[in-house]
Design an enzyme around this catalytic site. Structure first.
Site, mmCIF file in Angstrom:
data_model
loop_
_atom_site.group_PDB
_atom_site.id
_atom_site.type_symbol
_atom_site.label_atom_id
_atom_site.label_comp_id
_atom_site.label_asym_id
_atom_site.label_seq_id
_atom_site.Cartn_x
_atom_site.Cartn_y
_atom_site.Cartn_z
ATOM 1 C CD GLU A 39 6.881 11.675 9.015
ATOM 2 O OE1 GLU A 39 8.085 11.504 8.694
ATOM 3 O OE2 GLU A 39 6.190 10.797 9.551
ATOM 4 C CD GLU A 68 7.392 7.631 6.111
ATOM 5 O OE1 GLU A 68 8.194 6.747 6.459
ATOM 6 O OE2 GLU A 68 7.654 8.844 6.172
#
Length: 488
Positions: free
Chosen positions: A358, A164
């Protein structure tokens, strides 16, 4: 109806080092930017920290047994950069030894290790030299990647360079809610570029050290929709899409930043941090793309956006999500996962394999009087999201794996310990682990490689060895709604 997945589909769960390991001063580990940030007054809910967290560092064997007990086929973990290079330069044998034991333990239990090299825990020593605003940090990351992959690359076949980068750059350097707590838009954009450059440098080093390894990056991508069909709202949604999605997808897959990025930041930066050859390097082919998916946004045009600190994109405002929502006030929209996957495949990745690295729901789980943790909302959530993923596969998206967030409840960054994402309930006071109802349900999904019919009892009693839990106290409360992070 039962929904089946491809024969070679991989099911697993994810964690990150800082969120579960604890032992922040053990065996030569150096401080990270998060060890510094959690000491800032008001930065973390209730002033909490991850000094102990899930104590995974000291409970490794028991947690490996737990992973096997749940039936996971893969386990995505991250490596703590300051455990490997406490000063950002020299290697720490004890830190590397921990990951040796972790990887060997997974393989001994027939679980695929998936290693993430950076999940936000930059060594503080590198932050003191400018952190991600300093181009040299990308080269430091490459050196760190070489050390780790030369040690573990004979056993770890799948690597994620950066987790991320949007969060690391913008939540850490613009919003300031994450470490290092900077609020400077120009520095945030610079950090975003250097994180992408670090991915590229790391990819090169991984391939040098382990030529047969599969390498990718994990992006948190959102489904961005205009709140209406007006030209103003459509334009506002395009800005948010650039900011959260295309700023990273375009350099990775097209070798250029979006033109509207240059226009949007024209008064903030001249992009002089981009040097000749950078974008060609960043766009070198990967072996897969990791997708962390949590959010859908509905966006309106709003010239007064800065009146609300949660709206980071000038001239836009995200509308509050309508129910159903998570305990973290994030919209539950399985159709948005389908939308993101199909758009990725159609516009960006084509035949490149995709992994969901995720996906999860924040709840306020608790141990009930029967000594169990029942989380039917999580089962319903995954049931719907798995079905959306299966629909995308049926339409040609090369989705190869789905990693749930998270294996166990953990330190959720600025939210501290107030939200629980795990398949396993963690009593932080006693460190006992109690598999939730969703863990038993997910085990059946893995065993069948299929999502069971909705007619099946989705909240059946957990049959795991209850000896794993030494304490049954009620630590939570009924599910409530709180505003917090979505991405982890």
């Amino acid at each position: 109806m039962t929904v089946e997945f491809p024969e070679d589909f991989v099911w697993g769960a994810s964690t990150s080092a800082y969120q579960i390991e604890g032992a922040t001063g053990a065996d030569g580990r150096g401080p990270s930017i998060w060890d510094t940030f959690v000491r800032v007054r008001g930065a973390i809910y209730h002033g909490e920290n991850a000094d102990i967290a899930c104590d995974h560092y000291n409970r490794l064997e028991a947690d490996l047994d737990l992973i096997a007990l749940l039936g996971l086929k893969a386990y995505r973990f991250s490596i703590a950069w300051p455990r490997v290079q406490p000063d950002g330069r020299s290697a720490n044998p004890a830190g590397l030894g921990f990951y040796d034991r972790l990887v060997d333990g997974l393989l001994a239990r027939n679980v695929m290790p998936i290693a993430t090299l950076y999940h936000w825990d930059l060594p503080q020593a590198l932050q003191d030299r400018g952190g991600w605003t300093n181009r040299a940090t990308a080269d430091c990351f490459a050196d760190y990647a070489s050390i780790v992959v030369r040690r573990l690359g004979d056993r770890v076949e799948r690597w994620i360079t950066i987790n991320e980068p949007w969060v690391a750059a913008f939540v850490g350097h613009l919003e300031g809610r994450h470490a290092p707590g900077i609020r400077d838009e120009a520095k945030a954009v610079t950090a975003a570029h250097h994180l992408l450059l670090a991915h590229a440098r790391g990819l090169e080093r991984i391939r040098d050290a382990a030529p047969r390894a599969k390498v990718g990056i994990s992006l948190n991508l959102s489904d961005v929709l205009p709140a209406s069909g007006t030209a103003a709202d459509v334009a506002a949604a395009a800005k948010v899409d650039m900011f959260e999605n295309r700023l990273f997808l375009s350099p990775l897959f097209r070798g250029a930043y979006p033109q509207d990025a240059y226009e949007f930041w024209s008064g903030v930066t001249d992009f002089s941090f981009v040097r000749d050859g950078d974008l060609a390097t960043i766009s070198r082919p990967m072996d897969f793309l990791g997708v962390n998916f949590y959010e859908q946004h509905r966006v309106v045009a709003d010239a007064r956006h800065l009146d609300d600190p949660s709206n980071l994109v000038r001239g836009t405002r995200k509308l509050p999500p309508e129910p159903p929502i998570t305990a973290g006030a994030v919209a539950i929209r399985p159709d948005a996962l389908y939308s993101v996957l199909t758009r990725l495949h159609r516009e960006w990745t084509q035949h490149l394999p995709i992994w969901i690295t995720e996906s999860g729901i924040a709840l306020h789980d608790y141990i009930g009087p029967d000594g169990s943790c029942h989380d039917p909302e999580r089962i319903d959530y995954y049931d719907a999201y798995f079905r959306a993923a299966a629909q995308a596969i049926d339409e040609g998206v090369p989705l190869q794996g789905y990693m749930l967030w998270s294996l166990m409840d953990n330190f959720e960054w600025a939210a501290g310990y107030r939200l629980r994402f795990g398949l396993v309930y963690l009593d932080y006071a006693t460190q006992s682990r109690v598999p939730k109802s969703s863990a038993e349900w997910f085990g059946r999904v893995i065993a069948a490689n299929a999502v069971p019919s909705r007619e099946v009892d989705l909240v059946s009693e957990v049959q795991f060895d209850q000896g794993m839990s030494s304490d049954r106290r009620v630590l939570g409360s009924a599910h409530q709604t709180e505003q917090t992070d979505a991405a982890t």
